[in-house]
Design a protein around this motif. Sequence first.
Motif, PDB file in Angstrom:
ATOM      1  N   LYS A  90       0.836  -1.197   0.000  1.00 37.55           N
ATOM      2  CA  LYS A  90       0.000   0.000   0.000  1.00 37.55           C
ATOM      3  C   LYS A  90       0.873   1.249   0.000  1.00 37.55           C
ATOM      4  O   LYS A  90       0.534   2.257  -0.629  1.00 37.55           O
ATOM      5  CB  LYS A  90      -0.925  -0.012   1.222  1.00 37.55           C
ATOM      6  CG  LYS A  90      -2.022  -1.067   1.157  1.00 37.55           C
ATOM      7  CD  LYS A  90      -2.807  -1.151   2.461  1.00 37.55           C
ATOM      8  CE  LYS A  90      -3.823  -2.278   2.427  1.00 37.55           C
ATOM      9  NZ  LYS A  90      -4.552  -2.432   3.720  1.00 37.55           N
ATOM     10  N   ALA A  93       2.002   1.797  -3.454  1.00 41.26           N
ATOM     11  CA  ALA A  93       0.917   2.419  -4.210  1.00 41.26           C
ATOM     12  C   ALA A  93       0.805   3.900  -3.881  1.00 41.26           C
ATOM     13  O   ALA A  93       0.467   4.726  -4.741  1.00 41.26           O
ATOM     14  CB  ALA A  93      -0.406   1.709  -3.906  1.00 41.26           C
ATOM     15  N   THR A 127      10.957  -0.597  -6.435  1.00 44.60           N
ATOM     16  CA  THR A 127      10.069  -0.386  -7.573  1.00 44.60           C
ATOM     17  C   THR A 127      10.886  -0.277  -8.859  1.00 44.60           C
ATOM     18  O   THR A 127      12.025   0.198  -8.860  1.00 44.60           O
ATOM     19  CB  THR A 127       9.217   0.893  -7.408  1.00 44.60           C
ATOM     20  OG1 THR A 127      10.079   2.017  -7.256  1.00 44.60           O
ATOM     21  CG2 THR A 127       8.301   0.779  -6.199  1.00 44.60           C
ATOM     22  N   THR A 281       0.907  -7.541  -9.831  1.00 37.04           N
ATOM     23  CA  THR A 281       0.161  -6.289  -9.651  1.00 37.04           C
ATOM     24  C   THR A 281      -1.221  -6.353 -10.300  1.00 37.04           C
ATOM     25  O   THR A 281      -1.875  -5.326 -10.464  1.00 37.04           O
ATOM     26  CB  THR A 281       0.937  -5.099 -10.244  1.00 37.04           C
ATOM     27  OG1 THR A 281       1.232  -5.359 -11.627  1.00 37.04           O
ATOM     28  CG2 THR A 281       2.232  -4.849  -9.474  1.00 37.04           C
ATOM     29  N   ASP A 313      -7.352  -3.064  -3.962  1.00 36.98           N
ATOM     30  CA  ASP A 313      -7.505  -1.750  -4.592  1.00 36.98           C
ATOM     31  C   ASP A 313      -6.144  -1.085  -4.782  1.00 36.98           C
ATOM     32  O   ASP A 313      -5.876  -0.467  -5.825  1.00 36.98           O
ATOM     33  CB  ASP A 313      -8.403  -0.855  -3.737  1.00 36.98           C
ATOM     34  CG  ASP A 313      -9.866  -1.286  -3.761  1.00 36.98           C
ATOM     35  OD1 ASP A 313     -10.239  -2.081  -4.647  1.00 36.98           O
ATOM     36  OD2 ASP A 313     -10.622  -0.840  -2.880  1.00 36.98           O
ATOM     37  N   ALA A 314      -5.277  -1.199  -3.768  1.00 39.33           N
ATOM     38  CA  ALA A 314      -3.947  -0.600  -3.868  1.00 39.33           C
ATOM     39  C   ALA A 314      -3.110  -1.285  -4.935  1.00 39.33           C
ATOM     40  O   ALA A 314      -2.319  -0.648  -5.639  1.00 39.33           O
ATOM     41  CB  ALA A 314      -3.242  -0.670  -2.511  1.00 39.33           C
ATOM     42  N   ALA A 316      -3.948  -2.373  -7.707  1.00 37.06           N
ATOM     43  CA  ALA A 316      -4.311  -1.903  -9.042  1.00 37.06           C
ATOM     44  C   ALA A 316      -3.514  -0.670  -9.458  1.00 37.06           C
ATOM     45  O   ALA A 316      -3.351  -0.405 -10.657  1.00 37.06           O
ATOM     46  CB  ALA A 316      -5.812  -1.599  -9.097  1.00 37.06           C
ATOM     47  N   ILE A 317      -3.021   0.109  -8.494  1.00 34.46           N
ATOM     48  CA  ILE A 317      -2.245   1.299  -8.841  1.00 34.46           C
ATOM     49  C   ILE A 317      -0.787   1.184  -8.395  1.00 34.46           C
ATOM     50  O   ILE A 317      -0.019   2.144  -8.548  1.00 34.46           O
ATOM     51  CB  ILE A 317      -2.871   2.578  -8.244  1.00 34.46           C
ATOM     52  CG1 ILE A 317      -2.856   2.547  -6.711  1.00 34.46           C
ATOM     53  CG2 ILE A 317      -4.290   2.776  -8.768  1.00 34.46           C
ATOM     54  CD1 ILE A 317      -3.234   3.886  -6.078  1.00 34.46           C
ATOM     55  N   MET A 318      -0.406   0.028  -7.862  1.00 31.82           N
ATOM     56  CA  MET A 318       0.975  -0.157  -7.424  1.00 31.82           C
ATOM     57  C   MET A 318       1.907  -0.266  -8.631  1.00 31.82           C
ATOM     58  O   MET A 318       1.575  -0.940  -9.613  1.00 31.82           O
ATOM     59  CB  MET A 318       1.068  -1.431  -6.575  1.00 31.82           C
ATOM     60  CG  MET A 318       2.396  -1.614  -5.876  1.00 31.82           C
ATOM     61  SD  MET A 318       2.434  -3.195  -4.973  1.00 31.82           S
ATOM     62  CE  MET A 318       3.608  -4.109  -5.997  1.00 31.82           C
ATOM     63  N   PRO A 319       3.057   0.384  -8.614  1.00 30.33           N
ATOM     64  CA  PRO A 319       3.995   0.262  -9.738  1.00 30.33           C
ATOM     65  C   PRO A 319       4.649  -1.121  -9.769  1.00 30.33           C
ATOM     66  O   PRO A 319       4.583  -1.880  -8.795  1.00 30.33           O
ATOM     67  CB  PRO A 319       5.033   1.347  -9.440  1.00 30.33           C
ATOM     68  CG  PRO A 319       5.000   1.496  -7.955  1.00 30.33           C
ATOM     69  CD  PRO A 319       3.566   1.272  -7.553  1.00 30.33           C
TER      70      PRO A 319
END
Length: 354
Positions: A90, A93, A127, A281, A313-314, A316-319
């Motif tokens: 999280k 994200a 990342t 991811t 949910d996190a 989905a936007i995590m690199p």
Amino acid sequence: MKASITNVSPWWTPSVHTDRRPFLMGRNAVQLAVRGYFLSEDFVEVDTAALQVSPGNEAHLHAFVTEALTTDGQATPFYLHTSPEFACKKLLAAGERRIACFAHVYRNRERGPLHHPEFTMLEWYRTDESYESLMDDCSRIVALAAETTKNPKFVYRGKECDPFAEAERLSVAAAFDRFADIDLLASISSDGSTDTERLASDARNNGIRVADDDGWADVFSRVLVERVEPHLGVGRMTILDEYPVSEAALAKPSTRDPRVAERFEAYMCGVELANGFGELTNPVEQRRRFEIEMAEKSRIYGETYPVDEDFLDALAIMPDASGIALGFDRLAMLATGASRLDQVLWAPVAEYGR
């Protein structure tokens, strides 16, 4: 019959503490050195909450459960985390790029020379870097621990390992072939589905016990534990790489072979030290894996854990990222020459169940 709980651990007696103190001071020195390593690599050290809505969703991990009460006494179940992984992802994200975390984590049904119900997990994430970078981190951290304790040779139960030697990288399939004479990938299809009968037959033909109700994962684990793991990390660290995709947990499939995943485990002296991933991811695929794991947990243990919807949910936007969990107490044990995990724990959990 309800198990009795008694405080029989003598760790606090002066004579025992005197014997343990060199190991404990060695642990502190290693932790300080590792923190210095991450600082030099531009990591941010983070701290995560132990209470979570989900402790993780792996079939064979067992959590401690409690309740959070509102001011008017309404109860909500919470769990002590088995890993800081969900919280760390999280934070990725949220925008963090390189993070490290020394987390106290909690696992039920675990106690022995290499296990403790509360222990320290060292996790770190990079990342936009490959999971091979984590393998390099592992080698450098192990060497740093050995330098710090001035220990040129790790030894555990008669097995020796040079912490400064270049690690051997070995695929799980190659390890099964070498140590168990089993063609593991022959029992895995290109879509990741597994053939229990094929793997069970190969295992039986090589003298490995297989129960009638064993699934593919049961047979895989038995071969790994009985035939493969005792040979790993002898002489030098072993990086056991490319786990079957059905055993991927939170790792993404390999681009080289869809039957395997970007997952590795590091071993020294036959001891599993770390577990690293090229992180998945895809929240849809991750949910599917969680559901499979919880169905297996229900079948075997008659219980399940909730899914952390915020985590999905996190995700989905995590690199893109790579992450790893290392058993810090095990590293401290090997580096200081201790023979049991509780020798490097400042205040072990009281004995129970006697």
